[in-house]
Each structure stands twice: as C-alpha cells, then as structure tokens.
Design a protein around this motif. Structure first.
Motif, PDB file in Angstrom:
ATOM      1  N   THR A 586       0.829  -1.210   0.000  1.00 41.25           N
ATOM      2  CA  THR A 586       0.000   0.000   0.000  1.00 41.25           C
ATOM      3  C   THR A 586       0.859   1.253   0.000  1.00 41.25           C
ATOM      4  OG1 THR A 586      -1.809  -1.119   1.155  1.00 41.25           O
ATOM      5  CG2 THR A 586      -1.731   1.280   1.309  1.00 41.25           C
ATOM      6  N   TRP A 587       1.905   1.259   0.825  1.00 41.42           N
ATOM      7  CA  TRP A 587       2.773   2.430   0.881  1.00 41.42           C
ATOM      8  C   TRP A 587       3.531   2.643  -0.419  1.00 41.42           C
ATOM      9  CZ3 TRP A 587       2.532   6.457   3.759  1.00 41.42           C
ATOM     10  CH2 TRP A 587       1.994   6.376   5.039  1.00 41.42           C
ATOM     11  N   ALA A 588       3.892   1.565  -1.103  1.00 37.16           N
ATOM     12  CA  ALA A 588       4.585   1.702  -2.391  1.00 37.16           C
ATOM     13  C   ALA A 588       3.685   2.381  -3.420  1.00 37.16           C
ATOM     14  CB  ALA A 588       5.032   0.330  -2.892  1.00 37.16           C
ATOM     15  N   ARG A 589       2.408   1.970  -3.461  1.00 37.56           N
ATOM     16  CA  ARG A 589       1.477   2.590  -4.415  1.00 37.56           C
ATOM     17  C   ARG A 589       1.190   4.041  -4.052  1.00 37.56           C
ATOM     18  NH1 ARG A 589      -0.596  -2.863  -4.367  1.00 37.56           N
ATOM     19  NH2 ARG A 589      -1.818  -2.433  -2.475  1.00 37.56           N
ATOM     20  N   VAL A 590       1.042   4.313  -2.750  1.00 37.04           N
ATOM     21  CA  VAL A 590       0.788   5.686  -2.321  1.00 37.04           C
ATOM     22  C   VAL A 590       1.989   6.577  -2.604  1.00 37.04           C
ATOM     23  CG1 VAL A 590       0.399   7.131  -0.296  1.00 37.04           C
ATOM     24  CG2 VAL A 590      -0.908   5.037  -0.587  1.00 37.04           C
ATOM     25  N   SER A 591       3.194   6.034  -2.470  1.00 35.66           N
ATOM     26  CA  SER A 591       4.403   6.825  -2.709  1.00 35.66           C
ATOM     27  C   SER A 591       4.463   7.309  -4.150  1.00 35.66           C
ATOM     28  CB  SER A 591       5.646   5.999  -2.379  1.00 35.66           C
ATOM     29  OG  SER A 591       5.663   5.645  -1.010  1.00 35.66           O
ATOM     30  N   VAL A 592       4.016   6.487  -5.072  1.00 32.25           N
ATOM     31  CA  VAL A 592       3.991   6.896  -6.483  1.00 32.25           C
ATOM     32  C   VAL A 592       3.061   8.089  -6.659  1.00 32.25           C
ATOM     33  CG1 VAL A 592       3.392   6.184  -8.830  1.00 32.25           C
ATOM     34  CG2 VAL A 592       4.570   4.595  -7.298  1.00 32.25           C
ATOM     35  N   TRP A 593       1.878   8.007  -6.059  1.00 29.09           N
ATOM     36  CA  TRP A 593       0.926   9.111  -6.170  1.00 29.09           C
ATOM     37  C   TRP A 593       1.462  10.379  -5.505  1.00 29.09           C
ATOM     38  CZ3 TRP A 593      -3.115  10.772  -8.711  1.00 29.09           C
ATOM     39  CH2 TRP A 593      -3.915  11.781  -8.170  1.00 29.09           C
ATOM     40  N   LEU A 594       2.080  10.245  -4.333  1.00 29.45           N
ATOM     41  CA  LEU A 594       2.629  11.408  -3.646  1.00 29.45           C
ATOM     42  C   LEU A 594       3.798  12.016  -4.418  1.00 29.45           C
ATOM     43  CD1 LEU A 594       2.541  10.266   0.095  1.00 29.45           C
ATOM     44  CD2 LEU A 594       0.914  11.714  -1.122  1.00 29.45           C
ATOM     45  N   PHE A 595       4.594  11.176  -5.086  1.00 30.44           N
ATOM     46  CA  PHE A 595       5.697  11.694  -5.893  1.00 30.44           C
ATOM     47  C   PHE A 595       5.160  12.528  -7.054  1.00 30.44           C
ATOM     48  CE2 PHE A 595       8.627  11.161  -9.527  1.00 30.44           C
ATOM     49  CZ  PHE A 595       9.751  11.783  -8.991  1.00 30.44           C
ATOM     50  N   ILE A 596       4.087  12.045  -7.680  1.00 32.87           N
ATOM     51  CA  ILE A 596       3.453  12.840  -8.740  1.00 32.87           C
ATOM     52  C   ILE A 596       2.968  14.170  -8.165  1.00 32.87           C
ATOM     53  CG2 ILE A 596       1.503  12.925 -10.355  1.00 32.87           C
ATOM     54  CD1 ILE A 596       1.705   9.883 -10.570  1.00 32.87           C
ATOM     55  N   GLY A 597       2.403  14.125  -6.951  1.00 33.08           N
ATOM     56  CA  GLY A 597       1.949  15.352  -6.311  1.00 33.08           C
ATOM     57  C   GLY A 597       3.075  16.329  -6.042  1.00 33.08           C
ATOM     58  N   VAL A 598       4.241  15.823  -5.648  1.00 32.61           N
ATOM     59  CA  VAL A 598       5.397  16.701  -5.418  1.00 32.61           C
ATOM     60  C   VAL A 598       5.792  17.403  -6.711  1.00 32.61           C
ATOM     61  CG1 VAL A 598       7.847  16.715  -4.838  1.00 32.61           C
ATOM     62  CG2 VAL A 598       6.257  15.402  -3.441  1.00 32.61           C
ATOM     63  N   LEU A 599       5.782  16.675  -7.818  1.00 31.63           N
ATOM     64  CA  LEU A 599       6.127  17.282  -9.105  1.00 31.63           C
ATOM     65  C   LEU A 599       5.119  18.361  -9.497  1.00 31.63           C
ATOM     66  CD1 LEU A 599       7.232  14.140 -11.183  1.00 31.63           C
ATOM     67  CD2 LEU A 599       8.672  15.790  -9.983  1.00 31.63           C
ATOM     68  N   VAL A 600       3.840  18.067  -9.290  1.00 35.65           N
ATOM     69  CA  VAL A 600       2.811  19.066  -9.613  1.00 35.65           C
ATOM     70  C   VAL A 600       2.999  20.316  -8.769  1.00 35.65           C
ATOM     71  CG1 VAL A 600       0.332  19.539  -9.579  1.00 35.65           C
ATOM     72  CG2 VAL A 600       1.153  17.312 -10.355  1.00 35.65           C
ATOM     73  N   TYR A 601       3.315  20.130  -7.501  1.00 36.89           N
ATOM     74  CA  TYR A 601       3.515  21.289  -6.633  1.00 36.89           C
ATOM     75  C   TYR A 601       4.739  22.096  -7.061  1.00 36.89           C
ATOM     76  CZ  TYR A 601       4.680  24.061  -2.539  1.00 36.89           C
ATOM     77  OH  TYR A 601       5.009  25.100  -1.708  1.00 36.89           O
ATOM     78  N   LEU A 602       5.833  21.416  -7.355  1.00 37.31           N
ATOM     79  CA  LEU A 602       7.066  22.131  -7.716  1.00 37.31           C
ATOM     80  C   LEU A 602       6.922  22.931  -9.003  1.00 37.31           C
ATOM     81  CD1 LEU A 602       9.810  19.479  -6.834  1.00 37.31           C
ATOM     82  CD2 LEU A 602       9.234  21.552  -5.571  1.00 37.31           C
ATOM     83  N   PHE A 603       6.216  22.357  -9.981  1.00 37.47           N
ATOM     84  CA  PHE A 603       6.143  23.001 -11.293  1.00 37.47           C
ATOM     85  C   PHE A 603       4.894  23.864 -11.475  1.00 37.47           C
ATOM     86  CE2 PHE A 603       9.009  19.421 -12.112  1.00 37.47           C
ATOM     87  CZ  PHE A 603      10.049  20.080 -12.737  1.00 37.47           C
ATOM     88  N   TYR A 604       3.914  23.747 -10.570  1.00 38.62           N
ATOM     89  CA  TYR A 604       2.727  24.603 -10.710  1.00 38.62           C
ATOM     90  C   TYR A 604       2.346  25.266  -9.387  1.00 38.62           C
ATOM     91  CZ  TYR A 604      -1.855  26.353 -11.879  1.00 38.62           C
ATOM     92  OH  TYR A 604      -2.920  27.183 -12.081  1.00 38.62           O
ATOM     93  N   GLY A 605       2.022  24.460  -8.377  1.00 37.94           N
ATOM     94  CA  GLY A 605       1.477  25.021  -7.152  1.00 37.94           C
ATOM     95  C   GLY A 605       2.384  26.036  -6.479  1.00 37.94           C
ATOM     96  N   ARG A 606       3.673  25.746  -6.397  1.00 42.09           N
ATOM     97  CA  ARG A 606       4.608  26.655  -5.725  1.00 42.09           C
ATOM     98  C   ARG A 606       4.682  28.002  -6.414  1.00 42.09           C
ATOM     99  NH1 ARG A 606      10.186  27.695  -6.210  1.00 42.09           N
ATOM    100  NH2 ARG A 606      10.236  26.332  -8.032  1.00 42.09           N
ATOM    101  N   ARG A 607       4.569  28.000  -7.744  1.00 44.29           N
ATOM    102  CA  ARG A 607       4.720  29.235  -8.511  1.00 44.29           C
ATOM    103  C   ARG A 607       3.425  30.050  -8.572  1.00 44.29           C
ATOM    104  NH1 ARG A 607       9.459  28.794 -11.567  1.00 44.29           N
ATOM    105  NH2 ARG A 607      10.370  26.701 -11.555  1.00 44.29           N
ATOM    106  N   HIS A 608       2.271  29.373  -8.443  1.00 46.22           N
ATOM    107  CA  HIS A 608       0.991  30.057  -8.580  1.00 46.22           C
ATOM    108  C   HIS A 608       0.279  30.247  -7.246  1.00 46.22           C
ATOM    109  CE1 HIS A 608       1.777  28.521 -12.661  1.00 46.22           C
ATOM    110  NE2 HIS A 608       1.021  29.515 -13.078  1.00 46.22           N
ATOM    111  N   SER A 609       0.915  29.911  -6.149  1.00 48.54           N
ATOM    112  CA  SER A 609       0.288  30.059  -4.844  1.00 48.54           C
ATOM    113  C   SER A 609      -0.111  31.509  -4.593  1.00 48.54           C
ATOM    114  CB  SER A 609       1.251  29.584  -3.746  1.00 48.54           C
ATOM    115  OG  SER A 609       0.737  29.902  -2.470  1.00 48.54           O
ATOM    116  N   SER A 610      -1.243  31.690  -3.935  1.00 50.82           N
ATOM    117  CA  SER A 610      -1.712  33.041  -3.618  1.00 50.82           C
ATOM    118  C   SER A 610      -0.801  33.739  -2.615  1.00 50.82           C
ATOM    119  CB  SER A 610      -3.136  32.980  -3.066  1.00 50.82           C
ATOM    120  OG  SER A 610      -3.181  32.177  -1.891  1.00 50.82           O
ATOM    121  N   LEU A 611       0.124  33.007  -2.006  1.00 50.21           N
ATOM    122  CA  LEU A 611       1.032  33.589  -1.026  1.00 50.21           C
ATOM    123  C   LEU A 611       2.399  33.934  -1.598  1.00 50.21           C
ATOM    124  CD1 LEU A 611       0.303  31.310   2.079  1.00 50.21           C
ATOM    125  CD2 LEU A 611      -0.792  33.449   1.419  1.00 50.21           C
ATOM    126  N   VAL A 612       2.563  33.831  -2.909  1.00 46.68           N
ATOM    127  CA  VAL A 612       3.878  34.070  -3.511  1.00 46.68           C
ATOM    128  C   VAL A 612       4.361  35.484  -3.211  1.00 46.68           C
ATOM    129  CG1 VAL A 612       5.065  34.372  -5.722  1.00 46.68           C
ATOM    130  CG2 VAL A 612       3.674  32.348  -5.325  1.00 46.68           C
TER     131      VAL A 612
END
Length: 634
Positions: A586-612
C-alpha cells in the motif's frame, strides 16, 4: 517591520524553497472576508439534519453487513461489540479535533484547510493531494460493489440487463462494470443540482438503510430471546482470542467509522457552523457506533462466532432461523448503504479541489462556482468522470488500502493542528502585496517581538531575554503561582519543540511495536526511546500555558476540544500505529501518487500560490492595517 516572500540568489534561493513549504495562509483569506473576496462563495443551505444525513450516510457502508462476520470469526469472537466500542472511542478522538477546527475555521477544504492555516503549505498540499486519491478511489470502490448486490436483488449475477452486466474484454484481463459507471454519472448529476437537493436524497437513502439495520436488530433480538442467546453460551468464553484478538479486531473495524470527516468538508455551506458542525460530527459518530454495537450484539447472539458466514453473516443468520425472505431485505439495505456511501465519497472532493484552486495550488478552473446552483459544478463533473472511468475499467479493490492512507494522514495532521493552534498559533499573517506601501507608512507604536524563529518571515530582530518577569529580565519564582514565568517567545519555543518530540516519539513507538521481525533488543530500545520522547513532550505541554492568542484566532464561540494536550497526542499515536500497519504494498502505491503530487507542486502550485507575493506582518498589527485600508477606500 515586515517581510515578503521574494527570493534572492544562492543560499537565499534554498531558504526561499523552504519558506514555500512552511508559509501559512491567514484565516480571513479562507472565509472570504479579505484576500479571497473575489471568489464566489458556496450556498449557505445546510442545517443540522443535513449534516447528520451526510455523516451517517458516508460512514455506514455495506461493510457492516460483511465485516461483522470476518472480525468475529478471526479476531474478536463474542467480544465483537467491545471491538466496535474501542474503535468508536478511537475515532471519537479525531472527531473532537475535527469539531474544534471546523467550527473555528468554517470553510471548504477540511484537513487541507486546517493544515494550511496551522502547519504550512507543503504539508497542506500533501494532505489535499492524498484526499483527492482517497475520495476518487473510495467512490470507485463503492460503485464497483453496488452491481453484485443489485444483481442479487434481481435473482443472481446473470439477471442484470446485458447493458449493465459485467463483461470481460476479449484478450484482456479486464472486467468492465457499466453499472458502476452509470451509477457514478447519476450521482454526479445529482450533486450538480445543488447541495441541499443531493443531501435530501442522501438522507432518504440513509434512512432506508438505518431502518433495515433496525429491522435486523429488533427481529434478531426477538430470535435471540427465543433461542436463549446461544452465541454467548460457549465454553471458550467472551474472549476466545484473548484481549489482543479483541484489540486487533478494533484496529480492523476502525475503518468502518471513516466518513464523519465528510461533514467537516461541508463547513462553508452550513448556516450555523459554530453550533451545527460539532453536533453533526459528534452525533453522526455516536449513531454509527450505537448501530454497529447493536448489530454486533445481536449477530453474535444468533449464531456462534465460529459458525458465521464470512461473506453474508447477517443473511445467513436469518436463513439459519428459517427467515429466507429476510435475505432480500438485507441485500436491499446493503445497496442503500452503498448508494449513500457513493454520494458521500464524491461530495467532498470538489470542495477540496475548490479550496486548493482558491489558494492557487491548482488551476482556477476548479474554483468556479455555478451561479444558479452555487456548487463547484466543474470540479464535480471532473471528479465524477474520473471516478466513473476507474469504476468502469479497473477492479480497484486492490487499491482500497490507499484510501486509508489519506484518511489516517489527514486525521494525524488535524490532531497536530489542534496542538499548534493551542500552543503556537501563527503570529504572522499574510497580506496582499498591494498593501506594502501602506504597511511601511503606518506609525506603529506597538512593541515588536522577535519573530525570527518563524521560518520565511521576520518582523524584527531585537534581542529579548529568554526568561523575564514584570520588573526583571532574570528568572524569578512567583510565590503566588508557584511556577516560573516564561516570556512569550521562549514559551512558544518550548511548546513547538515539545510538539515535535511527541510526533517523533509517537512514530518510533508505533513503528517499533509493529515491527515484529526486529530483534527484541532493538524493538525494546526503540519503544523506550519513543516512549521517553512522548512522555517528555506530554509533560512539557501539560506544564506550559496555552497561548492566549488562540482565543482570537478564527471564529470564537464554537466547540473546544477537551483534554488538550493528552487527547490529540493519543489520537496521533493511534493513527500512526494504523498507518504503520497498512503494509509495504500500500505504501509503495501511495508513494507513487505522492511523488506525482510533489512534481505538480514544484512546477505549478509553488509558482501560482496566492502567497507568492504576500507581505507578512505581526498579528497585532493586522487590525490597524485593515482599518487604515478600509478608511482610505472609503
């Protein structure tokens, strides 16, 4: 005086990345009073009965019709009701934490929203990303479970219409389920009509399911008195597997209580959130616990635990007493429970997506609210489409464990948020960069504290003594109170490190207790270290005063979580123990999803955050800044 989130080069860039992870939004920016006033709010349409329908409907699924047989046979025996009671008490610890935070911060987003306010953007993003996975897979799993039960009502697996029956794609090991996809689309359309309408339907379906359970309880009790409660008159006693077996059963049935958190995700749409949200969460959980326990008591009295059918325990119990017709009613109740759980699984996710889009972490597409129905229609349709595709093509039962990860991590972070809110509430708040010149021009007369301990922002670097008293800067014992006087900064440092110690101690204790393959010396050493860290943190938090600023942080007059810090710490321990025991797969499958989430945050969320580009100022100055800004606009 203030600090912004602008990043420099070299070392400043590294610190800037860290600032992004720990920057926290202000509560006003989450309830539409200030920074996010341009976002359209959801309809204030829900009352206490609606919340009960959502909570009970999302919690009681078809699992109770199956789970009781498996847990009684393999773990609890006649002590099944005690397993449900202990699990209910454990779930109540999280419910207390949710009740305080939901009434204090009544806005969409649930655990994501609370984590963003109390912990930081990085943790909040992971929570939100995990909740997206939880609700999508949860909805797909529930939908795939409806068609087999629906087929039983019509006479068997082959009795559904061909267009709705399951089929295997030739040449591929894929079994498609058109019925599951159709049901998801129907629920999606219902949710798009409006929250009041969909909740009304969910209430009707939930009521039908509760009546089926009450029918079983009443009829089963009559049969038990008629037969003399034979299931309890066994030579093995009430605890055939011992107390450990009963506790293992509690860990298994704990997941039957997951669903009350859906009430918290609807906070923005509640008319009286300070009153109705705590009542809705608490009474939903209480009703579910009572129903579970009564079903457990009756089923064990009807059939000895070792003779229970692990797949259809309730139907088989009635059949053993000559009530074959009752099997159809029980199956109907299972279908009703699954339909209600399907609504409860899809309903919260558009609100999570909307909250994340409002904060800039996801595209603004998800934050759009339909002007007529006042629900996030675009997010609802997207959620329904993804869930329908998964339900149609995939047997998601193997992914069901991933649902538990999102839930337990959210429960853990909500408990941590309560500790942070009580002891180290945010002392700086973000304001729009458009107010920067006005902030610099204001003649503040206030004493400015040293806030350099808050990573990412700083208002002053003036030195202060660690321990102080009214007329001296040294440690002095007070005769009246019999204790030491700590200044605000030092008390916050003690409390912050203590919270961290308790979290580390909880993890070490949970991991060591679950790692049976470790050598005995290593296990006991880790348990000892974890227990010491946990005990030290608990003692310090119990001795240190809670921050007075908590009374002015968020909405006042709502529910207050009792027994802090003990209750949140025990809640963290229970959730971490369950997380550790979910399994490596279960943790192996969740880690894949969380890794995708980290990439989305680094390339989109971090740059477009309302707190930038936010400007951070001390909480003591916010009121003056806002009053001056409103006066200028007037």
């Amino acid at each position: 005086m203030m600090d912004t989130q602008n990043e420099g080069g070299g070392g400043d860039h590294s610190w800037g990345c860290l600032r992004n992870l720990v920057r926290r939004k202000h509560i006003d920016s989450s309830n539409g009073k200030a920074e996010t006033h341009h976002h359209q709010q959801l309809a204030k349409a829900l009352t206490f009965p609606h919340l009960i329908a959502i909570g009970v409907g999302s919690t009681i699924g078809a699992g109770v019709y199956i789970l009781v047989g498996t847990v009684a046979r393999e773990h609890s025996g006649p002590a099944l009701a005690f397993s449900f009671l202990i699990a209910g008490i454990s779930a109540a610890l999280s419910a207390f934490c949710y009740a305080e935070l939901s009434s204090r911060f009544p806005s969409a987003g649930s655990a994501y929203h609370y984590s963003y306010i109390c912990i930081g953007e990085g943790v909040a993003w992971l929570i939100g990303w995990a909740l997206i996975l939880e609700y999508t897979i949860g909805g797909s799993t529930v939908a795939r479970g409806i068609s087999p039960n629906l087929a039983l009502i019509f006479g068997g697996e082959d009795c559904l219409p061909t267009v709705l029956a399951r089929h295997q794609i030739p040449g591929l090991d894929i079994v498609v389920d058109p019925c599951a996809a159709v049901l998801v689309f129907i629920v999606t359309g219902l949710l798009c009509l409006g929250v009041k309408e969909s909740t009304f339907v969910q209430g009707i379906v939930t009521t039908a399911n509760v009546f089926v359970m009450l029918f079983f309880i009443i009829t089963g009790t009559y049969l038990c008195f008629k037969t003399g409660w034979t299931g309890y008159k066994l030579p093995s006693g009430y605890f055939p597997y011992g107390v450990n077996g009963m506790l293992t059963g509690s860990a298994t049935v704990f997941f039957a209580y997951i669903g009350f958190d859906s009430v918290a995700s609807m906070a923005e749409e509640v008319k009286s959130p300070q009153r109705d949200l705590p009542l809705g969460i608490g009474l939903s959980l209480l009703l579910c616990c009572l129903l579970y326990m009564m079903v457990s008591i009756v089923i064990v009295g009807l059939v000895p635990y070792y003779a229970m059918d692990p797949d259809t325990p309730i139907s088989s119990a009635f059949a053993s007493h000559g009530l074959q017709w009752a099997a159809y009613l029980i199956t109907l109740g299972a279908v009703m429970a699954l339909c209600s759980a399907l609504i409860g699984s899809i309903l919260p996710q558009p609100r999570i997506l909307m909250a994340m889009a409002r904060d800039g972490l996801l595209p603004s597409f998800f934050s759009d609210v339909n002007q007529r129905t006042q629900v996030p229609v675009k997010g609802t349709i997207t959620t329904g489409f993804c869930a329908a595709i998964l339900a149609f093509f995939m047997d998601v039962s193997q992914l069901a464990g991933m649902v538990s990860v999102g839930t337990l991590v959210a429960f853990t972070m909500v408990a941590v948020s309560v500790l942070i809110l009580r002891y180290v509430p945010p002392d700086e708040v973000p304001l729009p960069s458009s107010l920067q010149e006005r902030i610099c021009s204001l003649p503040f007369q206030c004493y400015e504290e040293n806030l350099s301990s808050h990573v990412g922002t700083s208002i002053s670097s003036s030195k202060q003594p660690l321990l102080c008293k009214t007329d001296a800067s040294v440690v002095e014992k007070q005769e009246a109170q019999g204790g030491w006087v700590l200044n605000k900064e030092t008390r916050r440092k003690f409390a912050g490190w203590s919270i961290m110690l308790t979290c580390i101690g909880n993890f070490l204790l949970s991991y060591a207790a679950s790692s049976l393959r470790f050598p005995g010396i290593l296990r006991y050493s880790l348990c000892g270290i974890g227990g010491c860290l946990l005990l030290v943190g608990l003692i310090i938090l119990s001795c240190v005063d809670q921050d007075d600023a908590r009374h002015n942080f968020g909405h006042s007059g709502g529910f207050i979580c009792p027994f802090v810090p003990l209750l949140p710490i025990v809640c963290i321990l229970i959730n971490m123990y369950l997380l550790v025991n979910l399994g490596a797969g279960t943790w192996a499958r969740v880690s894949v999803w969380l890794f995708i989430g980290v990439l989305v945050y680094l390339f989109y969320g971090r740059r477009h955050s309302s707190l930038v580009d936010a400007v951070y100022v001390s909480t003591s100055h916010v009121g003056e800044i806002r009053r001056d800004s409103e006066h200028s606009l007037a």
